[in-house]
Motif scaffolding. Sequence first.
Motif, short mmCIF file in Angstrom:
data_model
loop_
_atom_site.label_atom_id
_atom_site.label_comp_id
_atom_site.label_asym_id
_atom_site.label_seq_id
_atom_site.Cartn_x
_atom_site.Cartn_y
_atom_site.Cartn_z
N GLU A 139 0.83 -1.21 0.00
CA GLU A 139 0.00 0.00 0.00
C GLU A 139 0.86 1.26 0.00
O GLU A 139 0.54 2.25 -0.68
CB GLU A 139 -0.96 0.00 1.19
N TRP A 160 3.83 1.49 -1.25
CA TRP A 160 4.37 1.56 -2.60
C TRP A 160 3.34 2.08 -3.59
O TRP A 160 3.65 2.86 -4.48
CB TRP A 160 4.92 0.19 -3.04
N LEU A 161 2.08 1.66 -3.43
CA LEU A 161 1.03 2.17 -4.32
C LEU A 161 0.84 3.67 -4.16
O LEU A 161 0.62 4.38 -5.14
CB LEU A 161 -0.30 1.45 -4.04
N ASP A 162 0.93 4.16 -2.93
CA ASP A 162 0.84 5.61 -2.69
C ASP A 162 1.97 6.35 -3.41
O ASP A 162 1.75 7.38 -4.06
CB ASP A 162 0.87 5.92 -1.19
N TYR A 198 3.67 5.21 -5.98
CA TYR A 198 3.44 5.03 -7.41
C TYR A 198 2.45 6.09 -7.93
O TYR A 198 2.65 6.67 -8.99
CB TYR A 198 2.92 3.62 -7.71
N ASP A 199 1.40 6.33 -7.16
CA ASP A 199 0.39 7.31 -7.56
C ASP A 199 1.03 8.69 -7.77
O ASP A 199 0.76 9.37 -8.76
CB ASP A 199 -0.72 7.38 -6.51
N VAL A 200 1.91 9.08 -6.86
CA VAL A 200 2.59 10.37 -6.98
C VAL A 200 3.51 10.38 -8.21
O VAL A 200 3.51 11.32 -9.00
CB VAL A 200 3.38 10.71 -5.70
N TYR A 247 3.33 8.44 -10.85
CA TYR A 247 2.52 8.33 -12.06
C TYR A 247 1.98 9.70 -12.48
O TYR A 247 2.03 10.07 -13.65
CB TYR A 247 1.36 7.35 -11.82
N ARG A 248 1.47 10.45 -11.52
CA ARG A 248 0.89 11.76 -11.82
C ARG A 248 1.94 12.77 -12.30
O ARG A 248 1.61 13.73 -12.98
CB ARG A 248 0.16 12.31 -10.60
N THR A 269 10.20 12.89 -10.68
CA THR A 269 9.83 13.25 -9.33
C THR A 269 11.01 13.02 -8.40
O THR A 269 11.84 12.15 -8.66
CB THR A 269 8.59 12.45 -8.84
N VAL A 323 -2.08 -1.14 -16.45
CA VAL A 323 -2.12 0.27 -16.06
C VAL A 323 -2.18 1.13 -17.31
O VAL A 323 -1.63 0.78 -18.35
CB VAL A 323 -0.90 0.69 -15.20
#
Length: 94
Positions: A5, A7-9, A11-13, A15-16, A22, A65
């Motif tokens: 989880e 890592w997913l957080d 990844y979200d940053v 990805y955006r 980044t 994705v």
Amino acid sequence: MATFEQWLDAYDVAYRAQPGATDLPCPNCEHRTLRLVFTGPPESTYGYASFWCDTCLEGIHISRVPIPEGVVARSSDDPAEKRSCGIPNYRLAT
């Protein structure tokens, strides 16, 4: 070891921020050496993401994705050695 989880957080940053870079810290070791590579069929808008830290060699792999607009993805039609060039054998977070 960071959770999936966390890592997913991260990844979200990351990805955006695509197609830019980044300076996000690794959720595991806090070094700012995260890498994100997309791979998919040519001309496709979907593929998979390899997201890891070059310092602690931990990360995640996500299937199906969306590939962000402006990102040059590696072709899944290429031989495995070409597709994986520069992507280390990192440990997957759980």
